[in-house]
Design a protein around this motif. Structure first.
Motif, short mmCIF file in Angstrom:
data_model
loop_
_atom_site.label_atom_id
_atom_site.label_comp_id
_atom_site.label_asym_id
_atom_site.label_seq_id
_atom_site.Cartn_x
_atom_site.Cartn_y
_atom_site.Cartn_z
N ASP A 155 4.03 2.02 3.14
CA ASP A 155 3.76 1.19 1.96
C ASP A 155 2.58 1.75 1.17
O ASP A 155 2.60 1.78 -0.06
N PHE A 156 1.56 2.22 1.90
CA PHE A 156 0.39 2.80 1.22
C PHE A 156 0.80 4.05 0.45
O PHE A 156 0.41 4.24 -0.69
N ALA A 157 1.59 4.91 1.08
CA ALA A 157 2.02 6.14 0.41
C ALA A 157 2.80 5.82 -0.86
O ALA A 157 2.58 6.44 -1.91
N LYS A 158 3.69 4.84 -0.80
CA LYS A 158 4.45 4.44 -1.99
C LYS A 158 3.52 3.89 -3.06
O LYS A 158 3.70 4.18 -4.25
N HIS A 159 2.54 3.10 -2.65
CA HIS A 159 1.56 2.55 -3.59
C HIS A 159 0.80 3.69 -4.28
O HIS A 159 0.65 3.69 -5.50
N VAL A 160 0.32 4.64 -3.49
CA VAL A 160 -0.43 5.77 -4.04
C VAL A 160 0.45 6.56 -5.01
O VAL A 160 0.02 6.90 -6.12
#
Length: 188
Positions: A155-160
């Motif tokens: 989720d963090f990677a997609k957010h970034v």
């Protein structure tokens, strides 16, 4: 000189203390090797995909912020060097950099130790990025987002990726984030 491989094999067995000891030693070494080989390929794939995804968008920002930069392929910059070059571009990237560095640390651990793990400390590092955590929680309502460390990493990677893509596109979501931040600051 003609070497007799059978004589060498016999001597190795002798030096090892006999056939049984050599077989036991070879079984133990094979088990150690297989332990490194038998990793969770799903977890490895998820970590590598997240890392490559984020690096793609870091590179996209680097090029967008510096259109006359030249060929980045020839420069052979590392992930950390690319992040260092864009980090001071905006407070948003500075905030994201904490989690991005953690993602890079996880990928490096995988490369050097062949261990595909995302710890609860890693998860908390990603969740320490306040805008990520808040947006993730709001988007999951009325439910709650997954607490699984690997899910948080993805989720963090997609957010970034989304945030960096927005920053490199002048007509994007980044403007709404900037407006929301300005309005929030004006209220305080």
């Amino acid at each position: 000189m003609d070497i007799d491989n059978r004589d060498i094999a016999k001597r190795v067995i002798q030096l090892s203390g006999g056939k049984q000891k050599l077989n036991d030693e070879m079984d133990q070494k094979l088990a150690q090797i297989n332990e490194k080989w038998d990793q969770d390929v799903g977890a490895i794939g998820r970590i590598l995909r997240a890392h490559l995804f984020v690096e793609y968008f870091i590179t996209e920002c680097l090029v967008a912020f510096n259109p006359a930069l030249g060929d980045l392929e020839k420069a052979r910059l590392s992930f950390a060097q690319k992040l260092g070059l864009i980090e001071d571009y905006s407070p948003e990237i500075q905030e994201l950099a904490v989690g991005i560095r953690r993602l890079n640390r996880i990928r490096n651990q995988l490369a050097h130790k062949l261990e595909a793990t995302v710890t609860s400390q890693d998860k908390e590092s990603f969740l320490s990025v306040k805008t990520f955590r808040a947006l993730r929680e709001e988007l999951a309502k009325p439910g709650t987002p997954s607490d699984n460390s690997m899910d948080v990493l993805e989720d963090f990677a997609k957010h970034v990726g989304s945030r960096l893509n927005s920053l490199s596109d002048p007509d994007s979501l980044a403007k709404r984030f900037q407006q929301a931040l300005r309005e929030s600051e004006q209220r305080t």
